[in-house]
Design a protein around this motif. Structure first.
Motif, PDB file in Angstrom:
ATOM      1  N   ILE A  97       0.848  -1.215   0.000  1.00 10.49           N
ATOM      2  CA  ILE A  97       0.000   0.000   0.000  1.00 10.49           C
ATOM      3  C   ILE A  97       0.875   1.254   0.000  1.00 10.49           C
ATOM      4  O   ILE A  97       0.667   2.164  -0.802  1.00 10.49           O
ATOM      5  CB  ILE A  97      -0.964   0.005   1.218  1.00 10.49           C
ATOM      6  CG1 ILE A  97      -1.922  -1.185   1.146  1.00 10.49           C
ATOM      7  CG2 ILE A  97      -1.720   1.322   1.317  1.00 10.49           C
ATOM      8  CD1 ILE A  97      -2.884  -1.295   2.313  1.00 10.49           C
ATOM      9  N   THR A 120      -8.186   3.727   8.925  1.00 11.62           N
ATOM     10  CA  THR A 120      -7.751   3.545  10.317  1.00 11.62           C
ATOM     11  C   THR A 120      -6.728   4.590  10.766  1.00 11.62           C
ATOM     12  O   THR A 120      -6.894   5.196  11.831  1.00 11.62           O
ATOM     13  CB  THR A 120      -7.176   2.115  10.501  1.00 11.62           C
ATOM     14  OG1 THR A 120      -8.060   1.215   9.843  1.00 11.62           O
ATOM     15  CG2 THR A 120      -7.048   1.744  11.952  1.00 11.62           C
ATOM     16  N   GLU A 151      -3.621   0.525  -7.584  1.00 12.66           N
ATOM     17  CA  GLU A 151      -3.415  -0.900  -7.871  1.00 12.66           C
ATOM     18  C   GLU A 151      -3.668  -1.166  -9.343  1.00 12.66           C
ATOM     19  O   GLU A 151      -4.255  -0.339 -10.040  1.00 12.66           O
ATOM     20  CB  GLU A 151      -4.413  -1.729  -7.070  1.00 12.66           C
ATOM     21  CG  GLU A 151      -4.237  -1.577  -5.578  1.00 12.66           C
ATOM     22  CD  GLU A 151      -4.928  -2.683  -4.810  1.00 12.66           C
ATOM     23  OE1 GLU A 151      -4.448  -3.809  -4.884  1.00 12.66           O
ATOM     24  OE2 GLU A 151      -5.943  -2.403  -4.165  1.00 12.66           O
ATOM     25  N   GLY A 156     -13.486  -5.921  -9.228  1.00  9.96           N
ATOM     26  CA  GLY A 156     -13.479  -5.867  -7.763  1.00  9.96           C
ATOM     27  C   GLY A 156     -12.256  -5.187  -7.174  1.00  9.96           C
ATOM     28  O   GLY A 156     -12.105  -5.126  -5.956  1.00  9.96           O
ATOM     29  N   ASP A 165     -15.958   1.368   7.307  1.00  5.85           N
ATOM     30  CA  ASP A 165     -14.896   1.089   8.271  1.00  5.85           C
ATOM     31  C   ASP A 165     -15.436   1.375   9.662  1.00  5.85           C
ATOM     32  O   ASP A 165     -16.038   2.417   9.889  1.00  5.85           O
ATOM     33  CB  ASP A 165     -13.704   2.012   7.981  1.00  5.85           C
ATOM     34  CG  ASP A 165     -12.565   1.807   8.955  1.00  5.85           C
ATOM     35  OD1 ASP A 165     -11.613   1.098   8.592  1.00  5.85           O
ATOM     36  OD2 ASP A 165     -12.630   2.363  10.078  1.00  5.85           O
ATOM     37  N   GLU A 167     -14.422   1.166  13.961  1.00  3.05           N
ATOM     38  CA  GLU A 167     -13.295   0.998  14.880  1.00  3.05           C
ATOM     39  C   GLU A 167     -13.770   1.180  16.318  1.00  3.05           C
ATOM     40  O   GLU A 167     -14.640   2.005  16.579  1.00  3.05           O
ATOM     41  CB  GLU A 167     -12.225   2.087  14.615  1.00  3.05           C
ATOM     42  CG  GLU A 167     -11.856   2.331  13.168  1.00  3.05           C
ATOM     43  CD  GLU A 167     -10.874   1.299  12.602  1.00  3.05           C
ATOM     44  OE1 GLU A 167     -10.355   0.480  13.369  1.00  3.05           O
ATOM     45  OE2 GLU A 167     -10.648   1.324  11.372  1.00  3.05           O
ATOM     46  N   ARG A 294      -2.523 -10.190   6.952  1.00  2.00           N
ATOM     47  CA  ARG A 294      -2.929  -8.840   6.565  1.00  2.00           C
ATOM     48  C   ARG A 294      -1.769  -8.040   5.950  1.00  2.00           C
ATOM     49  O   ARG A 294      -0.612  -8.275   6.260  1.00  2.00           O
ATOM     50  CB  ARG A 294      -3.530  -8.071   7.746  1.00  2.00           C
ATOM     51  CG  ARG A 294      -4.517  -8.885   8.548  1.00  2.00           C
ATOM     52  CD  ARG A 294      -5.905  -8.877   7.957  1.00  2.00           C
ATOM     53  NE  ARG A 294      -6.399  -7.536   7.803  1.00  2.00           N
ATOM     54  CZ  ARG A 294      -6.828  -7.020   6.644  1.00  2.00           C
ATOM     55  NH1 ARG A 294      -6.835  -7.743   5.562  1.00  2.00           N
ATOM     56  NH2 ARG A 294      -7.288  -5.800   6.576  1.00  2.00           N
ATOM     57  N   LEU A 296      -1.080  -4.865   6.212  1.00  2.00           N
ATOM     58  CA  LEU A 296      -0.725  -3.614   6.883  1.00  2.00           C
ATOM     59  C   LEU A 296       0.033  -3.998   8.152  1.00  2.00           C
ATOM     60  O   LEU A 296      -0.323  -4.973   8.806  1.00  2.00           O
ATOM     61  CB  LEU A 296      -1.986  -2.802   7.234  1.00  2.00           C
ATOM     62  CG  LEU A 296      -2.955  -2.523   6.066  1.00  2.00           C
ATOM     63  CD1 LEU A 296      -4.056  -3.557   5.990  1.00  2.00           C
ATOM     64  CD2 LEU A 296      -3.558  -1.137   6.176  1.00  2.00           C
ATOM     65  N   TYR A 299      -0.948  -4.433  12.793  1.00  2.00           N
ATOM     66  CA  TYR A 299      -1.765  -5.393  13.556  1.00  2.00           C
ATOM     67  C   TYR A 299      -1.006  -6.070  14.683  1.00  2.00           C
ATOM     68  O   TYR A 299       0.203  -6.290  14.604  1.00  2.00           O
ATOM     69  CB  TYR A 299      -2.347  -6.455  12.613  1.00  2.00           C
ATOM     70  CG  TYR A 299      -3.394  -5.868  11.692  1.00  2.00           C
ATOM     71  CD1 TYR A 299      -4.610  -5.423  12.206  1.00  2.00           C
ATOM     72  CD2 TYR A 299      -3.157  -5.735  10.331  1.00  2.00           C
ATOM     73  CE1 TYR A 299      -5.559  -4.860  11.371  1.00  2.00           C
ATOM     74  CE2 TYR A 299      -4.104  -5.181   9.495  1.00  2.00           C
ATOM     75  CZ  TYR A 299      -5.306  -4.749  10.017  1.00  2.00           C
ATOM     76  OH  TYR A 299      -6.245  -4.197   9.200  1.00  2.00           O
ATOM     77  N   ALA A 320     -10.942 -10.978  -0.194  1.00  2.00           N
ATOM     78  CA  ALA A 320     -11.942 -10.936   0.873  1.00  2.00           C
ATOM     79  C   ALA A 320     -12.928  -9.773   0.682  1.00  2.00           C
ATOM     80  O   ALA A 320     -12.619  -8.783   0.037  1.00  2.00           O
ATOM     81  CB  ALA A 320     -11.217 -10.793   2.191  1.00  2.00           C
ATOM     82  N   GLY A 345     -12.388  -3.022   7.872  1.00  2.00           N
ATOM     83  CA  GLY A 345     -12.767  -2.281   6.669  1.00  2.00           C
ATOM     84  C   GLY A 345     -13.421  -3.244   5.695  1.00  2.00           C
ATOM     85  O   GLY A 345     -12.887  -4.327   5.445  1.00  2.00           O
TER      86      GLY A 345
HETATM   87  P1  HAM Z   1      -7.681  -3.841   3.750  1.00  2.00           P
HETATM   88  O1  HAM Z   1      -7.631  -5.319   3.839  1.00  2.00           O
HETATM   89  O2  HAM Z   1      -6.551  -3.170   3.088  1.00  2.00           O
HETATM   90  O3  HAM Z   1      -7.836  -3.305   5.241  1.00  2.00           O
HETATM   91  O4  HAM Z   1      -9.016  -3.410   3.022  1.00  2.00           O
HETATM   92  C1  HAM Z   1     -10.263  -3.881   3.475  1.00  2.00           C
HETATM   93  C2  HAM Z   1     -11.155  -4.213   2.296  1.00  2.00           C
HETATM   94  O5  HAM Z   1     -11.244  -3.111   1.402  1.00  2.00           O
HETATM   95  C3  HAM Z   1     -10.657  -5.360   1.418  1.00  2.00           C
HETATM   96  O6  HAM Z   1     -10.965  -6.610   1.971  1.00  2.00           O
HETATM   97  C4  HAM Z   1     -11.436  -5.108   0.138  1.00  2.00           C
HETATM   98  O7  HAM Z   1     -12.763  -5.607   0.226  1.00  2.00           O
HETATM   99  C5  HAM Z   1     -11.494  -3.597   0.082  1.00  2.00           C
HETATM  100  N1  HAM Z   1     -10.457  -3.124  -0.844  1.00  2.00           N
HETATM  101  C6  HAM Z   1      -9.151  -2.935  -0.613  1.00  2.00           C
HETATM  102  N2  HAM Z   1      -8.524  -2.497  -1.714  1.00  2.00           N
HETATM  103  C7  HAM Z   1      -9.458  -2.401  -2.676  1.00  2.00           C
HETATM  104  C8  HAM Z   1      -9.450  -2.000  -4.047  1.00  2.00           C
HETATM  105  N3  HAM Z   1      -8.346  -1.570  -4.653  1.00  2.00           N
HETATM  106  N4  HAM Z   1     -10.621  -2.033  -4.750  1.00  2.00           N
HETATM  107  C9  HAM Z   1     -11.764  -2.440  -4.157  1.00  2.00           C
HETATM  108  N5  HAM Z   1     -11.835  -2.819  -2.866  1.00  2.00           N
HETATM  109  C10 HAM Z   1     -10.698  -2.809  -2.127  1.00  2.00           C
HETATM  110  C11 HAM Z   1      -7.875  -1.992   5.568  1.00  2.00           C
HETATM  111  O8  HAM Z   1      -8.073  -1.091   4.799  1.00  2.00           O
HETATM  112  C12 HAM Z   1      -7.807  -1.760   7.078  1.00  2.00           C
HETATM  113  N6  HAM Z   1      -7.754  -0.298   7.312  1.00  2.00           N
HETATM  114  C13 HAM Z   1      -9.009  -2.379   7.751  1.00  2.00           C
HETATM  115  C14 HAM Z   1      -9.042  -2.156   9.220  1.00  2.00           C
HETATM  116  C15 HAM Z   1      -9.850  -1.308   9.881  1.00  2.00           C
HETATM  117  N7  HAM Z   1      -8.253  -2.736  10.106  1.00  2.00           N
HETATM  118  C16 HAM Z   1      -8.552  -2.288  11.297  1.00  2.00           C
HETATM  119  N8  HAM Z   1      -9.518  -1.395  11.191  1.00  2.00           N
END
Ligand code: HAM
Length: 483
Positions: A97, A120, A151, A156, A165, A167, A294, A296, A299, A320, A345
């Motif tokens: 990321i 977050t 990306e 998707g 999101d 928290e 994950r 990021l 965690y 996911a 998220g």
């Molecule tokens: P993440 O796994 O990077 O987590 O993103 C969570 C979800 O966002 C993914 O499972 C997916 O469904 C969606 N997503 C991510 N990237 C894309 C994309 N390029 N296009 C469409 N959907 C996407 C987080 O973002 C963490 N901040 C989650 C979190 C909240 N952890 C703790 N609190």
């Protein structure tokens, strides 16, 4: 002015040449448009959300907010851009990321901003900056909206996408981890996707992770040449990330890698065990998966992802629906007091794709009560005032000032499924009356404009009474009437 230098204005708009937009059907729109006949396209990997798709977003957000509010979450907004350093520090310099996917902007003063790739980090920054630790804890927050990651676009996976999101800041017990998972599970159930699976893992803490990290390094050393180029780098920066690489050759090596479950310290082990006990109690199906680490770096302990059931996994659902976990050390890392935190998220576009694939449609909105149709200039002018009066009286009305043909207005009224159509023709606009057509019976009456609201309210009351009488009738009686 130096010789040869073109005169440019300081006003950036003055030098801007308005592109000439051309129509699709014009012959000049064919392969090579003339330089000045520019046609713009949306940025790569970004989408226009058309009205018919917006109904999915509205429905998903409405459902989410209903659930989250019942668990005492409050909505919060942070800026779409943040200091780029915030994401580098929170998510990790070496993560995909941060190292590959950030959209950045230069500030005038020389600083750099980033379009937020996740919620977050911004929410934690805002909690610290706004002194929210002095509020009653835990603080439960949610955000909805766009995120940006550069990306490679595919089904998707977009460069601008939307997340739900939520928290919980300031709660460290495993019961809170279970609650976040339970809310997620319940949301999918409400949306009609009731066979999701929670994949669960613990990534340990600074106490137990270094020893596990070393075990992984020892395990991977002889296989280093068999890994993909990214994993070779990951091995140095964060060997845990090698476990969840999607490349087949890396997955083959990961299959026999040491398991983190066997390496957790007592506190992490107890926390995880308590979480599993609560999930069992709640009857939430989960799968332990030591490879969920994950993407990021923040965690600690519990991490999880929500996936479609294995046999329902479509080509679109390569990743996911959402993921999250605990990040108890993040607050100190961003200059705050030690505060536990956990959240998730969920990718809205992934949820919509799944709903469409399963034929789940957002429920249709209830039809407005009245359609106001008009014919002729005088009637059109009058209809503005009548619409305003209906609105003030709380009568849900659809206007059609933009249309001239009565026939097309009546068609529209039929399509919208209203109870009454009000027709204001030339004659009616002269004698201050109005035709009221009951759309169910087709019966029309002429009513004075003055008495219109009273008349409609009475008719609606009669309709409501009939409806509730009908609802109270025993099923048998209704069936006989139908025959
Ligand atoms: P993440 O796994 O990077 O987590 O993103 C969570 C979800 O966002 C993914 O499972 C997916 O469904 C969606 N997503 C991510 N990237 C894309 C994309 N390029 N296009 C469409 N959907 C996407 C987080 O973002 C963490 N901040 C989650 C979190 C909240 N952890 C703790 N609190």
């Amino acid at each position: 002015m130096p010789k040869g230098k073109k005169k440019t204005s300081k006003n950036p708009h003055q030098n801007y040449r308005q592109p000439k937009l051309i129509k699709e059907s014009e012959p000049s729109a064919q392969p090579k448009p003339h330089k000045r006949q520019m046609k713009f396209q949306r940025p790569r990997g970004m989408r226009d959300i058309l009205p018919e798709d917006m109904t999915y977003y509205d429905y998903i957000y409405r459902t989410t907010e209903n659930i989250l509010r019942s668990y005492d979450f409050a909505r919060m907004e942070t800026p779409i851009v943040e200091d780029i350093g915030l994401f580098a520090r929170a998510i990790g310099e070496s993560t995909d990321i941060v190292s590959k996917e950030i959209f950045s902007l230069k500030e005038k003063g020389g600083g750099k901003l980033a379009l937020r790739p996740e919620f977050t980090a911004g929410l934690v920054r805002a909690y610290i900056e706004n002194g929210m630790s002095s509020r009653p804890q835990p603080v439960k927050l949610y955000s909805l909206g766009p995120l940006f990651r550069a990306e490679r676009p595919q089904a998707g996976r977009y460069r601008q996408f939307n997340q739900i999101d939520f928290e919980v800041f300031g709660a460290e017990k495993a019961a809170i981890d279970a609650q976040v998972i339970q809310i997620t599970w319940r949301l999918f159930e409400r949306l009609g996707i009731n066979d999701t699976v929670i994949q669960l893992n613990s990534v340990g803490c600074p106490e137990c992770r270094p020893a596990y990290r070393q075990q992984l390094l020892d395990y991977y050393r002889p296989y280093a040449n068999k890994l993909c180029a990214d994993c070779k780098k990951r091995l140095k920066a964060n060997p845990l990330r090698v476990l969840d690489c999607k490349e087949e050759k890396c997955q083959r090596v990961a299959a026999n890698a040491p398991q983190i479950f066997d390496n957790l310290c007592d506190d992490c082990h107890t926390h995880f065990k308590q979480l599993l006990e609560i999930l069992d109690e709640l009857d939430i199906p989960y799968m332990l998966n030591g490879k969920i680490v994950r993407g990021l770096d923040y965690y600690r302990r519990t991490v999880f992802e929500i996936w479609p059931a294995e046999d329902k996994k479509s080509e679109l659902a390569q990743s996911a629906f959402g993921g999250g976990g605990r990040y108890d050390g993040l607050f100190e890392l961003l200059g705050g007091q030690p505060t536990p935190g956990i959240g998730i998220g969920l990718g809205v576009e992934r949820i919509i794709l799944e709903m469409k694939e399963r034929g789940i449609e957002p429920p249709a909105r209830s039809a407005p009560t009245v359609f106001l149709a008009q014919l002729g200039e005088k009637a059109k002018k009058q209809s503005f005032r009548i619409f305003e009066n209906l609105y003030k009286a709380g009568i849900d009305t659809l206007e059609s000032v933009g249309r001239d043909s009565l026939k097309s207005q009546l068609k529209q009224a039929e399509k919208k499924g209203v109870f009454f159509t009000l027709i204001l023709g030339q004659k009616e606009s002269v004698d201050d009356t109005m035709i009221v057509r009951d759309m169910e019976t087709g019966v029309q009456e002429v009513i004075s404009q003055e008495g219109l609201i009273k008349y409609l309210k009475e008719r609606m009351e009669i309709r409501e009474k009939e409806k509730s009488k009908e609802a109270k009738k025993p099923v048998k009686e209704k069936e006989i009437e139908k025959k």
